[in-house]
Design a protein around this motif. Structure first.
Motif, short mmCIF file in Angstrom:
data_model
loop_
_atom_site.label_atom_id
_atom_site.label_comp_id
_atom_site.label_asym_id
_atom_site.label_seq_id
_atom_site.Cartn_x
_atom_site.Cartn_y
_atom_site.Cartn_z
N THR A 106 37.07 22.61 -41.15
CA THR A 106 37.25 21.17 -41.04
C THR A 106 38.18 20.86 -39.87
O THR A 106 39.33 21.30 -39.85
CB THR A 106 37.83 20.59 -42.34
N ILE B 146 39.99 17.94 -37.75
CA ILE B 146 40.39 16.53 -37.84
C ILE B 146 40.95 16.10 -36.49
O ILE B 146 41.95 16.64 -36.02
CB ILE B 146 41.43 16.31 -38.94
N LEU C 101 37.30 15.28 -47.41
CA LEU C 101 37.90 16.41 -46.70
C LEU C 101 38.19 17.57 -47.66
O LEU C 101 38.02 18.74 -47.32
CB LEU C 101 39.18 15.98 -45.99
#
Length: 204
Positions: free
Chosen positions: A132, A134, A122
């Motif tokens: 990114t 999540i 990550l």
């Protein structure tokens, strides 16, 4: 790493080449958005290469999104994703902190803790300026642990990193019941989700 009990059915090279021809014939000059998901798409990198290289050769402009478990995002894969696959965002699903995550994923043939590998990956995405996303999978068994996970993830966010965290119900399938959850269970799940969302908001 493979997940126990999961059959592997990968797209082959012939299908990848047919996909390039199909897109070329129907894209109408517009930018194409590709989404790579599975299973685990990074177990079949040659096919991603074939599609992306093929589109580039015929002049089709494209960008990609990758949905992955995050385990295989080493330096070379991240470089390739950004420079060759035009990946703009990556979504990684997580089920909890280290103990719960490793048990839930049930990977085999992994020398390192998958959880620690994913956290390191990550950070790679952030350094490569990839958005990114999540996804936190919530169920009654892991709701409290997700609060700890949010804190751990919040501490891993690099300055200026584009990291977005959201929580989503993880559903169990019970073929013997039309409704796998009772009203009381749903109320507990919704309350747990609200607590996790509040913790996410705390980290901004």
């Amino acid at each position: 790493c493979f997940q126990r009990g999961t059959a592997r059915n990968n797209m082959n090279q012939e299908t990848a080449k047919k996909l390039v021809k199909f897109i070329q014939a129907h894209y109408g000059g517009k930018r194409v958005w590709l989404q790579w998901f599975g299973g685990e798409p990074l177990l079949n990198i040659p096919v991603i290469d074939t599609v992306c290289d093929g589109l580039r050769q015929v002049g089709v402009k494209f960008e990609s999104k990758l949905v992955t478990n995050g385990y295989l995002l080493n330096d070379e894969v991240v470089r390739k994703a950004v420079e060759e696959w035009n990946v703009r965002s990556v979504q990684v699903a997580m089920d909890g902190t280290e103990k719960i995550y490793n048990r839930a994923k049930a990977y085999v043939e992994c020398e390192e803790s998958p959880y620690k590998v994913v956290l390191a990956n990550l950070k790679r995405l952030q350094k490569a300026a990839v958005t990114t996303i999540i996804r936190l999978n919530i169920d009654l068994y892991n709701a409290e642990d997700l609060l700890k996970l949010v804190d751990e993830l919040g501490g891993c966010v690099e300055d200026g990193g584009d990291v977005r965290i959201y929580v989503s119900h993880l559903f169990r399938i019970d073929h013997d019941k039309k409704e796998p959850y009772t009203s009381e269970e749903w109320d507990k799940r919704e309350a747990a989700m609200a607590r996790v969302e509040e913790r996410i908001d705390h980290w901004g």
